[in-house]
Design a protein around this motif. Structure first.
Motif, PDB file in Angstrom:
ATOM      1  N   VAL A 445      -4.094  -6.293  -9.421  1.00 44.73           N
ATOM      2  CA  VAL A 445      -4.050  -5.978 -10.857  1.00 44.73           C
ATOM      3  C   VAL A 445      -4.574  -4.572 -11.104  1.00 44.73           C
ATOM      4  CG1 VAL A 445      -4.945  -6.605 -13.129  1.00 44.73           C
ATOM      5  CG2 VAL A 445      -4.244  -8.394 -11.535  1.00 44.73           C
ATOM      6  N   ALA A 446      -5.691  -4.232 -10.477  1.00 46.07           N
ATOM      7  CA  ALA A 446      -6.267  -2.898 -10.657  1.00 46.07           C
ATOM      8  C   ALA A 446      -5.308  -1.817 -10.180  1.00 46.07           C
ATOM      9  CB  ALA A 446      -7.605  -2.806  -9.920  1.00 46.07           C
ATOM     10  N   GLU A 447      -4.656  -2.048  -9.054  1.00 42.99           N
ATOM     11  CA  GLU A 447      -3.705  -1.065  -8.528  1.00 42.99           C
ATOM     12  C   GLU A 447      -2.459  -0.980  -9.395  1.00 42.99           C
ATOM     13  OE1 GLU A 447      -4.356   1.098  -5.613  1.00 42.99           O
ATOM     14  OE2 GLU A 447      -6.120   0.374  -6.689  1.00 42.99           O
ATOM     15  N   ALA A 448      -1.995  -2.106  -9.920  1.00 43.99           N
ATOM     16  CA  ALA A 448      -0.818  -2.097 -10.786  1.00 43.99           C
ATOM     17  C   ALA A 448      -1.083  -1.270 -12.040  1.00 43.99           C
ATOM     18  CB  ALA A 448      -0.434  -3.528 -11.161  1.00 43.99           C
ATOM     19  N   CYS A 449      -2.295  -1.358 -12.576  1.00 46.83           N
ATOM     20  CA  CYS A 449      -2.618  -0.583 -13.777  1.00 46.83           C
ATOM     21  C   CYS A 449      -2.578   0.912 -13.504  1.00 46.83           C
ATOM     22  CB  CYS A 449      -3.996  -0.977 -14.296  1.00 46.83           C
ATOM     23  SG  CYS A 449      -4.055  -2.649 -14.997  1.00 46.83           S
ATOM     24  N   ARG A 450      -2.800   1.325 -12.265  1.00 49.60           N
ATOM     25  CA  ARG A 450      -2.757   2.737 -11.904  1.00 49.60           C
ATOM     26  C   ARG A 450      -1.354   3.216 -11.586  1.00 49.60           C
ATOM     27  NH1 ARG A 450      -7.650   0.784 -11.038  1.00 49.60           N
ATOM     28  NH2 ARG A 450      -9.468   2.156 -10.964  1.00 49.60           N
ATOM     29  N   GLY A 456      -0.513   4.685 -15.155  1.00 51.25           N
ATOM     30  CA  GLY A 456      -0.694   5.921 -14.424  1.00 51.25           C
ATOM     31  C   GLY A 456      -2.168   6.279 -14.309  1.00 51.25           C
ATOM     32  N   LYS A 457      -2.500   7.547 -14.582  1.00 51.00           N
ATOM     33  CA  LYS A 457      -3.891   7.997 -14.464  1.00 51.00           C
ATOM     34  C   LYS A 457      -4.810   7.298 -15.452  1.00 51.00           C
ATOM     35  CE  LYS A 457      -3.017  12.550 -12.461  1.00 51.00           C
ATOM     36  NZ  LYS A 457      -3.227  14.018 -12.604  1.00 51.00           N
ATOM     37  N   ARG A 458      -4.264   6.864 -16.571  1.00 50.01           N
ATOM     38  CA  ARG A 458      -5.096   6.144 -17.544  1.00 50.01           C
ATOM     39  C   ARG A 458      -5.638   4.850 -16.931  1.00 50.01           C
ATOM     40  NH1 ARG A 458      -5.130  10.305 -21.080  1.00 50.01           N
ATOM     41  NH2 ARG A 458      -3.055  10.831 -21.825  1.00 50.01           N
ATOM     42  N   GLY A 459      -4.944   4.332 -15.938  1.00 49.15           N
ATOM     43  CA  GLY A 459      -5.356   3.089 -15.308  1.00 49.15           C
ATOM     44  C   GLY A 459      -6.577   3.212 -14.438  1.00 49.15           C
ATOM     45  N   GLU A 460      -7.069   4.437 -14.229  1.00 49.95           N
ATOM     46  CA  GLU A 460      -8.266   4.618 -13.412  1.00 49.95           C
ATOM     47  C   GLU A 460      -9.502   4.038 -14.085  1.00 49.95           C
ATOM     48  OE1 GLU A 460      -8.519   8.742 -12.487  1.00 49.95           O
ATOM     49  OE2 GLU A 460      -6.657   8.761 -11.317  1.00 49.95           O
ATOM     50  N   THR A 461      -9.407   3.756 -15.380  1.00 48.68           N
ATOM     51  CA  THR A 461     -10.537   3.138 -16.085  1.00 48.68           C
ATOM     52  C   THR A 461     -10.594   1.632 -15.870  1.00 48.68           C
ATOM     53  OG1 THR A 461      -9.240   2.847 -18.102  1.00 48.68           O
ATOM     54  CG2 THR A 461     -10.451   4.910 -17.879  1.00 48.68           C
ATOM     55  N   VAL A 462      -9.557   1.057 -15.260  1.00 49.95           N
ATOM     56  CA  VAL A 462      -9.516  -0.391 -15.025  1.00 49.95           C
ATOM     57  C   VAL A 462     -10.257  -0.695 -13.732  1.00 49.95           C
ATOM     58  CG1 VAL A 462      -8.028  -2.383 -14.631  1.00 49.95           C
ATOM     59  CG2 VAL A 462      -7.357  -0.620 -16.286  1.00 49.95           C
ATOM     60  N   ARG A 463     -11.227  -1.602 -13.814  1.00 53.09           N
ATOM     61  CA  ARG A 463     -12.087  -1.887 -12.666  1.00 53.09           C
ATOM     62  C   ARG A 463     -12.235  -3.396 -12.469  1.00 53.09           C
ATOM     63  NH1 ARG A 463     -15.296   2.767 -12.282  1.00 53.09           N
ATOM     64  NH2 ARG A 463     -16.098   1.975 -10.288  1.00 53.09           N
ATOM     65  N   ILE A 464     -12.795  -3.772 -11.329  1.00 51.37           N
ATOM     66  CA  ILE A 464     -12.986  -5.180 -10.963  1.00 51.37           C
ATOM     67  C   ILE A 464     -14.443  -5.562 -11.176  1.00 51.37           C
ATOM     68  CG2 ILE A 464     -12.880  -6.863  -9.079  1.00 51.37           C
ATOM     69  CD1 ILE A 464     -10.742  -4.989  -7.791  1.00 51.37           C
ATOM     70  N   PRO A 556      -8.675  -4.832   5.844  1.00 52.77           N
ATOM     71  CA  PRO A 556      -7.767  -3.737   5.458  1.00 52.77           C
ATOM     72  C   PRO A 556      -7.886  -3.324   3.996  1.00 52.77           C
ATOM     73  CG  PRO A 556      -6.598  -5.406   6.744  1.00 52.77           C
ATOM     74  CD  PRO A 556      -7.927  -5.986   6.398  1.00 52.77           C
ATOM     75  N   PHE A 557      -8.495  -4.174   3.166  1.00 53.35           N
ATOM     76  CA  PHE A 557      -8.573  -3.906   1.729  1.00 53.35           C
ATOM     77  C   PHE A 557      -9.986  -3.593   1.257  1.00 53.35           C
ATOM     78  CE2 PHE A 557      -5.491  -7.268   2.727  1.00 53.35           C
ATOM     79  CZ  PHE A 557      -4.308  -6.642   2.370  1.00 53.35           C
ATOM     80  N   MET A 558     -10.973  -3.745   2.146  1.00 48.03           N
ATOM     81  CA  MET A 558     -12.367  -3.677   1.705  1.00 48.03           C
ATOM     82  C   MET A 558     -12.728  -2.341   1.085  1.00 48.03           C
ATOM     83  SD  MET A 558     -15.107  -5.507   1.368  1.00 48.03           S
ATOM     84  CE  MET A 558     -15.164  -6.820   2.614  1.00 48.03           C
ATOM     85  N   ASP A 559     -12.361  -1.237   1.736  1.00 47.99           N
ATOM     86  CA  ASP A 559     -12.742   0.082   1.217  1.00 47.99           C
ATOM     87  C   ASP A 559     -12.154   0.310  -0.168  1.00 47.99           C
ATOM     88  OD1 ASP A 559     -14.177   0.587   3.497  1.00 47.99           O
ATOM     89  OD2 ASP A 559     -12.643   1.846   4.446  1.00 47.99           O
ATOM     90  N   LEU A 560     -10.878  -0.047  -0.345  1.00 55.45           N
ATOM     91  CA  LEU A 560     -10.239   0.143  -1.641  1.00 55.45           C
ATOM     92  C   LEU A 560     -10.863  -0.768  -2.692  1.00 55.45           C
ATOM     93  CD1 LEU A 560      -8.025   1.579  -3.252  1.00 55.45           C
ATOM     94  CD2 LEU A 560      -6.449  -0.240  -2.558  1.00 55.45           C
ATOM     95  N   TYR A 561     -11.177  -1.990  -2.303  1.00 55.68           N
ATOM     96  CA  TYR A 561     -11.803  -2.932  -3.241  1.00 55.68           C
ATOM     97  C   TYR A 561     -13.136  -2.379  -3.742  1.00 55.68           C
ATOM     98  CZ  TYR A 561     -13.707  -7.305  -5.135  1.00 55.68           C
ATOM     99  OH  TYR A 561     -14.252  -8.247  -5.958  1.00 55.68           O
ATOM    100  N   LEU A 562     -13.955  -1.848  -2.854  1.00 59.58           N
ATOM    101  CA  LEU A 562     -15.265  -1.333  -3.243  1.00 59.58           C
ATOM    102  C   LEU A 562     -15.133  -0.068  -4.098  1.00 59.58           C
ATOM    103  CD1 LEU A 562     -17.334  -1.908   0.023  1.00 59.58           C
ATOM    104  CD2 LEU A 562     -17.185  -3.353  -2.013  1.00 59.58           C
ATOM    105  N   GLN A 563     -14.020   0.645  -3.946  1.00 60.00           N
ATOM    106  CA  GLN A 563     -13.768   1.792  -4.825  1.00 60.00           C
ATOM    107  C   GLN A 563     -13.410   1.341  -6.235  1.00 60.00           C
ATOM    108  OE1 GLN A 563     -10.853   4.584  -3.242  1.00 60.00           O
ATOM    109  NE2 GLN A 563     -11.618   4.248  -1.157  1.00 60.00           N
ATOM    110  N   ARG A 564     -12.780   0.175  -6.332  1.00 55.03           N
ATOM    111  CA  ARG A 564     -12.263  -0.290  -7.621  1.00 55.03           C
ATOM    112  C   ARG A 564     -13.239  -1.189  -8.383  1.00 55.03           C
ATOM    113  NH1 ARG A 564      -9.390   3.548  -6.889  1.00 55.03           N
ATOM    114  NH2 ARG A 564      -7.198   3.413  -6.235  1.00 55.03           N
ATOM    115  N   TRP A 565     -14.305  -1.681  -7.725  1.00 54.69           N
ATOM    116  CA  TRP A 565     -15.178  -2.583  -8.457  1.00 54.69           C
ATOM    117  C   TRP A 565     -16.289  -1.802  -9.168  1.00 54.69           C
ATOM    118  CZ3 TRP A 565     -18.813  -6.322  -5.284  1.00 54.69           C
ATOM    119  CH2 TRP A 565     -19.707  -5.581  -4.530  1.00 54.69           C
ATOM    120  N   LEU A 566     -17.070  -2.514  -9.967  1.00 55.65           N
ATOM    121  CA  LEU A 566     -18.063  -1.899 -10.842  1.00 55.65           C
ATOM    122  C   LEU A 566     -19.464  -1.867 -10.244  1.00 55.65           C
ATOM    123  CD1 LEU A 566     -17.000  -3.652 -14.173  1.00 55.65           C
ATOM    124  CD2 LEU A 566     -16.946  -1.190 -13.802  1.00 55.65           C
TER     125      LEU A 566
END
Length: 632
Positions: A445-450, A456-464, A556-566
Motif C-alpha cells: 500500500v505504501a509503495e502504491a501510494c508513491r 507520485g512524490k506526494r505519496g512519500e508522506t504515506v507511512r506504515i 528481501p523487504f526488511m530494509d524498505l519496510y523500515l524506511q517506510r514505517w514511522l
C-alpha cells in the motif's frame, strides 16, 4: 466515527440487545455501533473515534470511570437509557471533583460527572424497576407535544426545570409519578449528556403498537440529533441495505468465472441455485436478469429487519464468458476502468500468473453495498473451501466491516475496501511466516501510494504504523490514519487460506477524515478508486511472488519496510511491564516478526537488560501517546 455501547457486567442483557439493534437501525450507514467493555473504557484509546458513548439499562451502575468523565467534560456526548440523574451541590467543597490526580483511585466513587461552570456534580442511579416483558408500562409526552405510550422502566430524574444548562426533552403524563421529567439533556463541562428515565431502547407495549413504536423511534432520532449525530436522510436509503454482488472476470481470462461457479455449485447453470453456508445463504442469478429489479428486491426484503444477520439471502449475479455490467450499473466503481488499470499496473510490475490461474484482481466479486467482504469469505466455510485463488471481493460501502480483534466499523463514502483470498500449502510454507503477510501488504500500500499513477512524490508522506495501519503525515506535521489491514487465516487439509482485508483505505473521504485525495495539490492529476486498487494489487502480487519463492522470508523487504514505517529509533513507554518501562524501537525480528525494542538506560542501569520483543496480535500501539499496551 463510532457509537460505543457499554457492556459491563452491570448491563441488562435484553437492554443491550435492544440498544444495539435500535441504534444500528437508526444510524447505519453514518456510524458504526459497537460494544465496549469496562476494561476497554479504562485502558484503550477509544475517545478519539467516539461520536457517542451509550449506557444501556443497568442493574447497578459501575463505579466512576475517569476516562468517561473526562471524555464528556472535554466535549464528548453521552446517552443513558433507563437511568436516574440528579444534580448535587454547588461547590467542590460540597461534592468533590472528578478531576483527581493520576494517583487517586475512582474504584469506590459513585458514577458521576462534574460540571465546572455550575460547580455541581451530576450523579446517576439505575431504574427502580428493570425493564422486562412483565414490567408495567408508562406514558410520556415529548417537548413537541407528541405522546408515546407503552414505554418501560421508570427512573427518577431530578429537578432541572430552572437551570440554564439543561433542556427538558419529555415529561411523564402520569401525574402520580414522583418525577415529572422523563428525559433531559444536560450541558456538562464542554460536552453534553442526555438521560432517559424510561427504557427508550425497548419496543413499546400496550395499544396502538405501530403508532407508538414509530413515535418511540422518532424520540430516539431527536435525542441522537440533539447529541450532535447526523442521521441518515431519506436520500441515503439506498445505502442502508446490501445490494447484489457481481461476479466478473478480466477480459483476458474469460473462463475464470465459469471455473469459480463450477467449483461452488458443481454446475454452470446458475439461475436460481443456492449455497446454504454457516453465516450466509447465497442465491445466484444469471446476468440476463435485470440488475435494477434485483436491487429493488433486496431493499424490499432487507428493510424488514435492522439485524444484519437477517439480510438473507445474499444475491450474486454471474457474468460469464467475459461479460461485464454496464458502466451505469456500477456508478461508484467502474469495473471496466479497474480491469484496464490492472492490466497496465501488472505489466509495469512484470506480474505473470501460472498456467491455469490468473492475476490478483482478475477474478472479482464487486458489491456496491455489502455487510463485510471479510466476513463473507472467512465465515462461510463451504464457500471458502470451494473458491479458487486468487479471489478478490471489493465493495464501495460496508455496513459491518471487520477490524482488528472484535472491532467492527462502517466504511464512509470514498473508502476503498476489499478482501483478497490466497492459499498456501503448509508443507512448502512455514506457518511462523504468516505474521509477515500483514507487513508485506502494508508495504505494498505504501509503495502504491508513491506510484506515479496514484500520488507520485506526494505519496512519500504515506507511512506504515506497526503492526497493520497506514498513516499519512500532513503538511502541518500531524500524523493521521488513512487505512488499516486485517489478515485472517483458516487451516484445513494441510493448507492455509489467507484472507487479506484492506479495511478501508481512505481515497476520497472528505475532512475531517484524511484521505489520499487531500494529499494532492490542485494542479495534480486526479487519482481514481479503480487505479488505486489496481496499483495496490499489482504491487502486492509482485512482492507475494518473491515472498512465496523465499518460503516466507521477509529479509528481501526488511530494509524498505523500515524506511517506510514511522518507528525507527522511536522511544515509547511499555505498559505491559511492572513498573512501566521506556524502550527504544529497533526493528522487526526476522524469525517471528516481533517488534524488537531495547530498554532505555536509566540511573545505574548497565544496559545489559537485553531485548524486549512484542507480538503484533497481543499488543496495541497508541502512536499519539507513545505507549504500547496489552490488547484487550
Amino acid at each position: 466515527m463510532n457509537v460505543l455501547v457499554y457492556t459491563g457486567p452491570e448491563v441488562v442483557a435484553a437492554s443491550l440487545t435492544h440498544t444495539l439493534s435500535t441504534l444500528r437501525g437508526l444510524l447505519t450507514p453514518n456510524y458504526t455501533v459497537q460494544t465496549i467493555s469496562h476494561r476497554a473504557l479504562q485502558a484503550q484509546p477509544w475517545t478519539a473515534s467516539c461520536a457517542l458513548l451509550v449506557f444501556p439499562g443497568c442493574r447497578a451502575l459501575p463505579s466512576s470511570i475517569r476516562a468517561v468523565s473526562d471524555y464528556v467534560e472535554k466535549g464528548g456526548s453521552f446517552l443513558g437509557l433507563g437511568v436516574g440523574v440528579k444534580r448535587v451541590g454547588s461547590s467542590l467543597d460540597d461534592v468533590g471533583s472528578l478531576g483527581l490526580s493520576l494517583e487517586s483511585s475512582t474504584d469506590d466513587m459513585p458514577f458521576r460527572f462534574y460540571d465546572r461552570p455550575s460547580k455541581s456534580s451530576i450523579t446517576l442511579s439505575p431504574a427502580s424497576d428493570i425493564a422486562s416483558e412483565g414490567t408495567q408500562t408508562i406514558n410520556v409526552q415529548a417537548s413537541d407535544g407528541s405522546a408515546v405510550d407503552g414505554l418501560m422502566s421508570h427512573a427518577s430524574i431530578g429537578d432541572f426545570e430552572d437551570t440554564q444548562r439543561s433542556k427538558i426533552l419529555a415529561r411523564f403524563t402520569d401525574t402520580s409519578s414522583v418525577s415529572r421529567i422523563a428525559g433531559v439533556k444536560l450541558l456538562i463541562g464542554e460536552g453534553h449528556a442526555t438521560f432517559w428515565g424510561v427504557s427508550l431502547e425497548y419496543p413499546v407495549g400496550g395499544n396502538a403498537l405501530e403508532v407508538n413504536e414509530e413515535r418511540r423511534r422518532n424520540l430516539l432520532r431527536d435525542t441522537l440529533s440533539e447529541l450532535g449525530l447526523k442521521l441518515p436522510s431519506s436520500e441515503d436509503g439506498n445505502t442502508l441495505r446490501p445490494v447484489p454482488q457481481l461476479l466478473v472476470g478480466h477480459p483476458s481470462t474469460p473462463e475464470v468465472v465459469s471455473q469459480v461457479v463450477r467449483l461452488i455449485l458443481d454446475t454452470e447453470d446458475v439461475a436460481g441455485k443456492k449455497l446454504n453456508d454457516e453465516n450466509d445463504t447465497f442465491l445466484f442469478h444469471s446476468s440476463q436478469e435485470s440488475l435494477s429489479d434485483l436491487k429493488v428486491q433486496c431493499q424490499a426484503d432487507y428493510l424488514a429487519s435492522d439485524d444484519p444477520s437477517a439480510w438473507q439471502p445474499k444475491h450474486v449475479v454471474v457474468y460469464s464468458n467475459g461479460d461485464q455490467p454496464q458502466p451505469e450499473e456500477t456508478p461508484l466503481f467502474s469495473i471496466q476502468k479497474f480491469f484496464e488499470a490492472l492490466f497496465v499496473a501488472r505489466g509495469h510490475e512484470k506480474c505473470s500468473a501460472k498456467d491455469g490461474s490468473w492475476g490478483f484482481g482478475e477474478c472479482l466479486m464487486y458489491g456496491e453495498v455489502v455487510t463485510s467482504t471479510q466476513t463473507m469469505i472467512d465465515r462461510n466455510p463451504s464457500l471458502l473451501a470451494s473458491l479458487p485463488t486468487p479471489f478478490l471481493s471489493l465493495a464501495s460501502f460496508q455496513l459491518a466491516g471487520r477490524g482488528r480483534g472484535s472491532n467492527i466499523w462502517l466504511s464512509p463514502a470514498g473508502c476503498l475496501q476489499f478482501s483478497l483470498l490466497l492459499r498456501v500449502t503448509l508443507g512448502e510454507f512455514p506457518s511462523n511466516k504468516l505474521v509477515f503477510v500483514q507487513y508485506l501488504f502494508a508495504l505494498a500500500v505504501a509503495e502504491a501510494c508513491r506510484d506515479d499513477r496514484v500520488l507520485g512524490k506526494r505519496g512519500e508522506t504515506v507511512r506504515i504504523k506497526w503492526p497493520n495501519d497506514i498513516y499519512a503525515i500532513t503538511s502541518g506535521g500531524e500524523m493521521k490514519k488513512i487505512g488499516g489491514i486485517l489478515v485472517s487465516t483458516n487451516f484445513a487439509g494441510g493448507k492455509c487460506d489467507i484472507i487479506i482485508g484492506s479495511s478501508g483505505t481512505n481515497v476520497f473521504n472528505p475532512p475531517p477524515i484524511l484521505s489520499l485525495a487531500q494529499l494532492q495539490n490542485p494542479e495534480d492529476p486526479p487519482i481514481s478508486m479503480e487505479t488505486t486498487a489496481a496499483t495496490i494489487l499489482a504491487k502486492f502480487e509482485r512482492m507475494w511472488a518473491t515472498f512465496i519463492q523465499g518460503n516466507g522470508s521477509f529479509e528481501p523487504f526488511m530494509d524498505l519496510y523500515l524506511q517506510r514505517w514511522l518507528h525507527s529509533d522511536q522511544v515509547v513507554t511499555l505498559t505491559t511491564t511492572t513498573p512501566h518501562k521506556a524502550v527504544r524501537i529497533s526493528g522487526i525480528t526476522t524469525d517471528y516478526g516481533l517488534l524488537r525494542t531495547v530498554p532505555e538506560r536509566t540511573g545505574w542501569a548497565t544496559g545489559d537488560e537485553g531485548f524486549i520483543d512484542l507480538q503484533p496480535d497481543g499488543n496495541s500501539f497508541d502512536l499519539m501517546a507513545g505507549m504500547i499496551r496489552s490488547k484487550t
